[in-house]
Scaffold this motif. Structure first.
Motif, PDB file in Angstrom:
ATOM      1  N   VAL A 116      24.750  60.537  31.524  1.00 52.08           N
ATOM      2  CA  VAL A 116      24.141  61.748  30.958  1.00 52.08           C
ATOM      3  C   VAL A 116      23.875  62.768  32.068  1.00 52.08           C
ATOM      4  O   VAL A 116      24.149  63.965  31.919  1.00 52.08           O
ATOM      5  N   GLY A 117      23.358  62.292  33.196  1.00 51.69           N
ATOM      6  CA  GLY A 117      23.088  63.194  34.314  1.00 51.69           C
ATOM      7  C   GLY A 117      24.348  63.863  34.829  1.00 51.69           C
ATOM      8  O   GLY A 117      24.371  65.077  35.081  1.00 51.69           O
ATOM      9  N   ILE A 118      25.426  63.084  34.980  1.00 58.28           N
ATOM     10  CA  ILE A 118      26.705  63.639  35.456  1.00 58.28           C
ATOM     11  C   ILE A 118      27.244  64.663  34.467  1.00 58.28           C
ATOM     12  O   ILE A 118      27.700  65.747  34.851  1.00 58.28           O
ATOM     13  N   ALA A 119      27.184  64.325  33.169  1.00 60.07           N
ATOM     14  CA  ALA A 119      27.721  65.223  32.139  1.00 60.07           C
ATOM     15  C   ALA A 119      26.946  66.537  32.076  1.00 60.07           C
ATOM     16  O   ALA A 119      27.534  67.623  32.025  1.00 60.07           O
ATOM     17  N   VAL A 120      25.619  66.444  32.090  1.00 60.05           N
ATOM     18  CA  VAL A 120      24.802  67.663  32.016  1.00 60.05           C
ATOM     19  C   VAL A 120      25.001  68.526  33.258  1.00 60.05           C
ATOM     20  O   VAL A 120      25.108  69.751  33.172  1.00 60.05           O
ATOM     21  N   LYS A 121      25.048  67.888  34.404  1.00 60.66           N
ATOM     22  CA  LYS A 121      25.229  68.647  35.645  1.00 60.66           C
ATOM     23  C   LYS A 121      26.569  69.369  35.667  1.00 60.66           C
ATOM     24  O   LYS A 121      26.685  70.487  36.189  1.00 60.66           O
ATOM     25  N   ARG A 122      27.591  68.743  35.072  1.00 62.53           N
ATOM     26  CA  ARG A 122      28.928  69.341  35.104  1.00 62.53           C
ATOM     27  C   ARG A 122      29.139  70.379  34.014  1.00 62.53           C
ATOM     28  O   ARG A 122      29.680  71.449  34.270  1.00 62.53           O
ATOM     29  N   TRP A 123      28.690  70.078  32.795  1.00 63.73           N
ATOM     30  CA  TRP A 123      29.017  70.958  31.672  1.00 63.73           C
ATOM     31  C   TRP A 123      27.851  71.814  31.189  1.00 63.73           C
ATOM     32  O   TRP A 123      28.067  72.797  30.486  1.00 63.73           O
ATOM     33  N   LEU A 124      26.628  71.461  31.554  1.00 62.80           N
ATOM     34  CA  LEU A 124      25.458  72.271  31.176  1.00 62.80           C
ATOM     35  C   LEU A 124      24.615  72.550  32.419  1.00 62.80           C
ATOM     36  O   LEU A 124      23.474  72.080  32.540  1.00 62.80           O
ATOM     37  N   PRO A 125      25.164  73.291  33.374  1.00 68.26           N
ATOM     38  CA  PRO A 125      24.483  73.459  34.677  1.00 68.26           C
ATOM     39  C   PRO A 125      23.123  74.136  34.591  1.00 68.26           C
ATOM     40  O   PRO A 125      22.309  73.980  35.497  1.00 68.26           O
ATOM     41  N   LYS A 126      22.852  74.878  33.512  1.00 71.45           N
ATOM     42  CA  LYS A 126      21.561  75.554  33.385  1.00 71.45           C
ATOM     43  C   LYS A 126      20.443  74.627  32.921  1.00 71.45           C
ATOM     44  O   LYS A 126      19.262  74.957  33.014  1.00 71.45           O
TER      45      LYS A 126
END
Length: 580
Positions: free
Chosen positions: A195-205
């Motif tokens: 989840v952390g990797i996905a959010v950091k990559r696709w939802l940077p805000k």
């Protein structure tokens, strides 16, 4: 108030000029920063072996004091990964992590670090951090990152094992317990990580650490409902106290000071390097300058205050400072507001930590560890310089297999040794007038003809106790190989500094040249070199008449002293005087 005492009220330079627009921008940035520090504070306290709430306390009062008494507009202080790892490495051998004795030692170390930082700032030692090279910082951070990940293996996979010791000790322990992993805890940890990797990559805000923790906690709750809480074996952090930082005090006994002094020095050096480096980087982007000495003072007062308000070692945080800058902060008030907001947030959400699994924290710390390894910079170090690569490797390996504070000292010591080794062997170049160049300019080309009686050399470096042996050896070689060249002219525009031993080396060479029937001359002597030679009495000993400020004048004067019988049969004719 006189300039001498301006360090007491540095905020007087910016506080009166704050506008409503500045306050609005700072409030927005502060709210963002307070939200970001929540998971980080808990995570870093876990790394440090402190109760989780102490990571939040370290982001309150210390951050506010550092903002008021520092010189950066955007630097945000608080707990950091590096400081937390060093703290754990230093104290875990003396006391059991998480115990009251351990916390007291942490507060004592924080106070000692603050005093050292303040003393260095008042002594105007802001340039001290320049002795910690970039390779040391990168190597230490990479080593600390792997150590962080290794120490979280027990929580990531839910195994009961000893996570103390060095990197290899932890891996050996994990290997012995690898078959005992808890599937539920591992599922929570892996979910948190993804989840952390996905959010950091696709939802940077979106704050990825918060999102990762929420995701891991939801999976843990779902597994507890499906399998039953007793069956999953998922352990949680536990509820944090919803209170403001309680008053505390360091224990400054002689035994504590003696045991903590080396660690305090190591933490001080690294913490100041971290804070000043981040402050400078943001100042360049923001178009202003910072005062390194004032930053030392701000960090020192921050940690001294923190030791009395339940905060462990705080320093400049790259993550929170970067968030602060990107969120539009304009003045240090943003960090002050962030500390106040954090106090309010803790009062509201601290009890929710009882739902936060240790496995989710481990997943977040894996993300933190990965982000600390600067792969691009590591490749650049190995590509650019073998010396810097050696410094990186020594620091990195020391961080993994030795004590962390020793890793910093080892890296700094090797950097200084390599620097001294390089400066102790200044480049010595033979020169001569080149008739193919305009105005017969001097050249170091191997095919340029030399005068049979006079040799010109240039030393590119300082003459000090460390380089004297190398320079004297070069003089000996010249006398042995070219005995007919009894006159030696030293072009000194590459010499910036000379100490007593360096000056005496020049005197000895002048005496040897004179004894053999020749002479020793200095050309293009800089003002600083001239003054240093005069102070040590070397100018008079070498002969003030043999010092020239221009090559043409030197050649004309030295030519008069050459053996004209040799000149009569010479075919080189490299000087204008030779053809008269």
């Amino acid at each position: 108030m006189s300039i001498r005492w301006n360090w007491l009220i540095p905020f007087a330079a910016w506080l009166p000029g704050i506008s409503r627009g500045d306050i609005k921008a700072d409030l927005i940035a502060a709210l963002t920063g307070a939200i970001v520090v929540l998971p980080q504070g808990v995570a870093f306290a876990t790394i440090a072996g402190m109760p989780p709430e102490y990571g939040l306390y370290a982001g309150m009062v210390p951050a506010m004091i550092a903002a008021f008494f520092g010189s950066s507009r955007h630097l945000v202080s608080g707990p950091t990964t590096a400081a937390s790892v060093v703290l754990f490495s230093s104290l875990s051998l003396i006391a059991v992590p998480g115990t009251p004795d351990y916390v007291t030692l942490a507060l004592t170390l924080t106070f000692m670090v603050g005093v050292l930082e303040l003393a260095l700032g008042l002594a105007r030692m802001g340039a001290l951090v320049n002795f910690i090279s970039h390779s040391v910082v990168v190597g230490f951070t990479a080593g600390a990152a792997l150590l962080i990940a290794a120490k979280q293996l027990k929580h990531f996979f839910g195994v009961e094992m000893d996570s103390g010791g060095h990197f290899h000790d932890i891996l050996i322990q994990f290997g012995r317990h690898a078959l005992e992993l808890n599937p539920s805890a591992t599922t929570v940890a892996v979910t948190t990580l993804l989840v952390g990797i996905a959010v950091k990559r696709w939802l940077p805000k979106v704050p990825y650490m918060i999102a990762a923790m929420v995701g891991g906690s939801l999976i843990a709750a779902a597994l507890s409902l499906l399998l039953g809480g007793d069956q999953t074996g998922i352990v949680t952090v536990g509820a944090l106290p919803a209170t403001l930082p309680p008053l505390s005090a360091p224990s400054l006994t002689l035994d504590n000071i003696k045991h903590l002094a080396p660690s305090a020095l190591a933490v001080t050096l690294f913490a100041l390097t971290e804070a000043v480096s981040i402050g400078r980087a943001l100042a360049v982007r923001g178009g202003y300058r910072i005062d390194g000495n004032q930053e030392f003072i701000g960090q020192g007062l921050s940690n001294i205050a923190g030791s009395f308000f339940s905060g462990y070692v705080a320093t400049g945080s790259f993550n929170r400072s970067g968030v602060n800058y990107e969120a539009g902060a304009r003045t240090p008030l943003a960090a002050v507001f962030a500390g106040l907001f954090l106090m309010i947030v803790v009062l509201l959400v601290a009890p929710l930590a009882s739902y936060l699994p240790n496995a989710a924290m481990a997943g977040v710390l894996f993300l933190v560890a990965w982000g600390l390894i600067d792969f691009v910079e590591i490749r650049h170090i190995f590509h650019a310089s073998k010396r810097e690569a050696a410094v990186f490797l020594v620091t990195f390996l020391s961080a993994l297999f030795l004590e962390l504070e020793f890793a910093i000292f080892a890296g700094v010591l090797l950097s200084l040794v390599l620097y001294l080794e390089r400066t102790s062997k200044p480049r010595i170049v033979t020169l001569a007038p080149d008739r193919q160049l305009p105005k017969h300019a001097f050249s170091s080309g191997p095919d340029v003809p030399q005068c049979p009686q006079l040799r010109f050399v240039r030393i590119d470096g300082s003459l000090f106790f460390g380089s004297v042996a190398h320079v004297e050896q070069a003089f000996d070689v010249l006398r042995a190989r070219y005995p007919a060249q009894k006159h030696l002219a030293l072009i000194a525009n590459g010499i910036n500094f000379v100490d007593l031993q360096g000056g005496e080396a020049l005197v000895r060479e002048a005496e040897r040249r004179k004894a053999s029937g020749g002479g020793f001359y200095l050309i293009n002597v800089k003002q600083g070199l001239w003054e240093a030679l005069e102070r040590c009495g070397c100018m008079e000993a070498t002969g003030a008449r043999n010092v020239f400020q221009a090559k043409d004048a030197a050649i004309h004067a030295i030519y008069q002293k050459l053996d004209k019988a040799v000149c009569a049969g010479c075919e080189k004719r490299i000087f204008r005087e030779c053809r008269i």
